[in-house]
Enzyme design. Structure first.
Site: not given
Ligand code: ACO
Length: 325
Positions: A282, A252, A119
């Site tokens: 993304n 990004h 990215c």
């Molecule tokens: N739909 C519904 N529920 C979901 C989904 C989904 N798509 N994905 C996860 N969940 C659930 C999980 O199972 C979990 O359930 P539980 O509490 O029963 O176990 C709950 O939602 C919370 O999951 P978390 O992983 O704790 O959610 P979080 O708030 O951390 O959000 C996310 C996840 C959006 C991926 C976040 O961590 C994030 O934004 N990370 C940055 C990663 C990113 O943007 N990466 C892009 C690529 S990297 C880059 O480009 C730099």
């Protein structure tokens, strides 16, 4: 006379198939994977993404974006003497997507290569092109970010497959007596390879490992906000500027919460941040040039504005480019 480089045209291209969160949720539900528009919007800010058809490659998306950028710059493909494609989803193992794209543009002979920094690929590629122009190795470069991330998504993993999309963005970067690119700052730290990777490869005609995206979302989130702040500050310092000089932050487009966190740390209001993640998801190396072109064409970004472009991604890699548009 000191040589600088300046962006003279921008372009972008999205594959026609737009998939809303509701469309994706319905598609995933058919295979027993549960998600919802509410969850995706609240955690990421994403509302829709575009997916390319199975036979459409990153060079194909990239060549459309490149043609748009050339048209905006008033240049012919034959005037280009350097092509850099930032991609993590190339058409083939080799040759590079850049050479394939060069041929699709109907030209040959100029230097063409890919940059692989996930990215952060576009800020890496732009920095390389700037350096080549400033040292006289090139005068008119096409710098393209092009991705078909839909190819490497695991649609049984709802924590990753809702986040990404396909697309391409491009700029024409030309030699200029005035800047242009003011400063840039690139970094990588390979100890974080495992938090965001596609852990597969080819060997003996077979796929070894798993060629699908794996991510520790929370680890990525925490690292991303910190390094985006430090890269922006380092770049401003190199250019002798401050946050107050930034007209537009073009980060990004991974997640609206990462962008809000970065803007907060840099004390920039969100109305100075270009946001397209809601419509594109993304798109990895394509996200910054896609956001830039969309802001130029919508009239947000104007000639003379000072832009901070910032990338962060797998590797871990990160970096920023400050420029006068
Ligand atoms: N739909 C519904 N529920 C979901 C989904 C989904 N798509 N994905 C996860 N969940 C659930 C999980 O199972 C979990 O359930 P539980 O509490 O029963 O176990 C709950 O939602 C919370 O999951 P978390 O992983 O704790 O959610 P979080 O708030 O951390 O959000 C996310 C996840 C959006 C991926 C976040 O961590 C994030 O934004 N990370 C940055 C990663 C990113 O943007 N990466 C892009 C690529 S990297 C880059 O480009 C730099």
């Amino acid at each position: 006379m000191t040589q600088f480089s300046r962006i003279t045209g921008t372009g972008s291209y999205l594959p026609p198939r737009r998939v809303t969160n509701a469309d994706l949720a319905a598609q995933l539900a058919a295979t027993g994977v549960e998600t919802s528009d509410d969850w995706i919007v609240e955690r990421t800010g994403i509302r829709a993404r575009h997916f390319a058809e199975p036979d459409v490659t990153s060079s194909e998306l990239g060549v459309h974006a490149a043609r748009n950028a050339l048209e905006a710059a008033g240049r012919q493909a034959s005037e280009v003497d350097l092509i850099i494609v930032a991609t993590s989803t190339p058409d083939m193992v080799f040759p590079s997507s850049a050479t394939i794209l060069q041929h699709k543009l109907g030209v040959g002979g100029c230097a063409a290569f890919d940059v692989q920094a996930v990215c952060s690929g576009f800020v890496y590629a732009l920095t390389v092109a700037d350096a080549m122009i400033r040292t006289g190795s090139a005068r008119c470069a096409l710098v393209i970010g092009a991705e078909v991330f839909s190819r490497i998504l695991d649609f049984s993993d709802r924590t990753t497959c809702v986040l990404f999309g396909d697309g391409a963005g491009a700029v024409v970067l030309e030699a200029s007596d005035t800047p242009g690119i003011l400063a840039s700052d690139l970094h990588a730290d390979g100890k974080h390879v495992g938090i965001l990777c596609v852990p597969g490869t080819l060997s003996g005609g077979k796929v070894l490992g798993e060629p699908l995206l794996k991510m520790d979302g929370q680890a990525v989130f925490k690292l991303a906000v910190g390094v985006l702040e430090s890269a922006a500050r380092a770049t401003l310092a190199k250019a002798g500027k401050t946050e107050a000089d930034i007209d537009w932050l073009i980060p990004h487009q991974a997640n609206i919460r990462i962008m809000q966190g970065t803007a907060r740390k840099l004390k920039l209001p969100m109305d100075k941040v270009v946001v397209t993640v809601d419509q594109h998801g993304n798109t990895s190396a394509a996200s910054i040039p896609l956001a830039l072109d969309s802001a130029v064409r919508s009239g947000q970004v104007k000639k003379g504005d000072t832009l901070m472009l910032e990338g962060v991604g797998g590797g871990f890699t990160w970096g920023a480019v400050l420029l006068d548009f």
